[in-house]
Scaffold this active site. Sequence first.
Site, PDB file in Angstrom:
ATOM      1  N   ASP A  60       0.865  -1.178   0.000  1.00  0.00           N
ATOM      2  CA  ASP A  60       0.000   0.000   0.000  1.00  0.00           C
ATOM      3  C   ASP A  60       0.905   1.233   0.000  1.00  0.00           C
ATOM      4  O   ASP A  60       1.521   1.561   1.022  1.00  0.00           O
ATOM      5  CB  ASP A  60      -0.911  -0.002   1.222  1.00  0.00           C
ATOM      6  CG  ASP A  60      -1.965  -1.110   1.181  1.00  0.00           C
ATOM      7  OD1 ASP A  60      -1.727  -2.137   0.503  1.00  0.00           O
ATOM      8  OD2 ASP A  60      -3.014  -0.956   1.829  1.00  0.00           O
ATOM      9  N   LYS A  66      -9.978   0.098  -2.601  1.00  0.00           N
ATOM     10  CA  LYS A  66      -9.832  -0.181  -1.173  1.00  0.00           C
ATOM     11  C   LYS A  66     -10.246   1.043  -0.370  1.00  0.00           C
ATOM     12  O   LYS A  66      -9.695   2.129  -0.541  1.00  0.00           O
ATOM     13  CB  LYS A  66      -8.393  -0.573  -0.828  1.00  0.00           C
ATOM     14  CG  LYS A  66      -8.204  -0.862   0.671  1.00  0.00           C
ATOM     15  CD  LYS A  66      -6.816  -1.389   0.980  1.00  0.00           C
ATOM     16  CE  LYS A  66      -6.603  -1.528   2.491  1.00  0.00           C
ATOM     17  NZ  LYS A  66      -5.275  -2.065   2.835  1.00  0.00           N
ATOM     18  N   LYS A  81      -6.687   3.211  -3.349  1.00  0.00           N
ATOM     19  CA  LYS A  81      -7.049   3.199  -1.932  1.00  0.00           C
ATOM     20  C   LYS A  81      -7.356   4.617  -1.483  1.00  0.00           C
ATOM     21  O   LYS A  81      -6.624   5.554  -1.795  1.00  0.00           O
ATOM     22  CB  LYS A  81      -5.901   2.598  -1.117  1.00  0.00           C
ATOM     23  CG  LYS A  81      -6.139   2.554   0.388  1.00  0.00           C
ATOM     24  CD  LYS A  81      -4.978   1.852   1.093  1.00  0.00           C
ATOM     25  CE  LYS A  81      -5.086   1.965   2.612  1.00  0.00           C
ATOM     26  NZ  LYS A  81      -3.982   1.280   3.311  1.00  0.00           N
TER      27      LYS A  81
END
Length: 225
Positions: A96, A185, A157
């Site tokens: 991430d 996400k 994300k």
Amino acid sequence: MAITDSDLDLAQYIDHSLLIPTATSEQLEAYCQQAEQYRFPTVCVYPAAVKQAVQLLHGKKTLVSTVIGFPAGATTSAVKRYEALEAVDNGAKELDVVINLGWLKDGKSEQLFQEIASICQETGQTVKAILETSQLTDTEKRLAAEICMDAGVSYLKTSTGWFGGATVSDVKFLKEISKGRVGIKASGGIRTLEQAIALIRAGATRLGTSRGVDLVRQQKAAFEE
């Protein structure tokens, strides 16, 4: 649809996140045990905890994910690449990565693209680009999403959780922009079953939260009512 719909396996959406700077080995072990028990896709931990998490989950289906350039995204590209490659060497399967928000706002699109593309190409792993949507205009969100998708990320994300959390409107916006090219996400501030279901219905394909066990238990309790 009702939040208790039986077609929704909530556990399969959850990246079980332990991203507090005071996290201990004992807490990490507990999180890994919970992730295995509830069959969460990943445990998301700081880079320094990756090796231990991989050892704890050896032979299990739950993968280890980690964060890169977290939470500000303002380290150099070389540092981010090193951090990502070391994490992969230690067994991380998903990364991430916080984008450089200053570059985005300064119009340095090519630098932003090159940084994310190099991490995607050099690691060969699943990369989730953290956009920090609470800090961006809709125009900036769209530009960031397009740059990151072109660079090869697997997910967009919403947030680190440090500067505001996921919203239904942002998830819907990213879903519209992505047109199915990547996963979405949602992360930050997801504490209730209602929030989780709303984000999934809006288009989230992963949820980053430290409350995964609580959410699954809430869903089970709702089924039993």
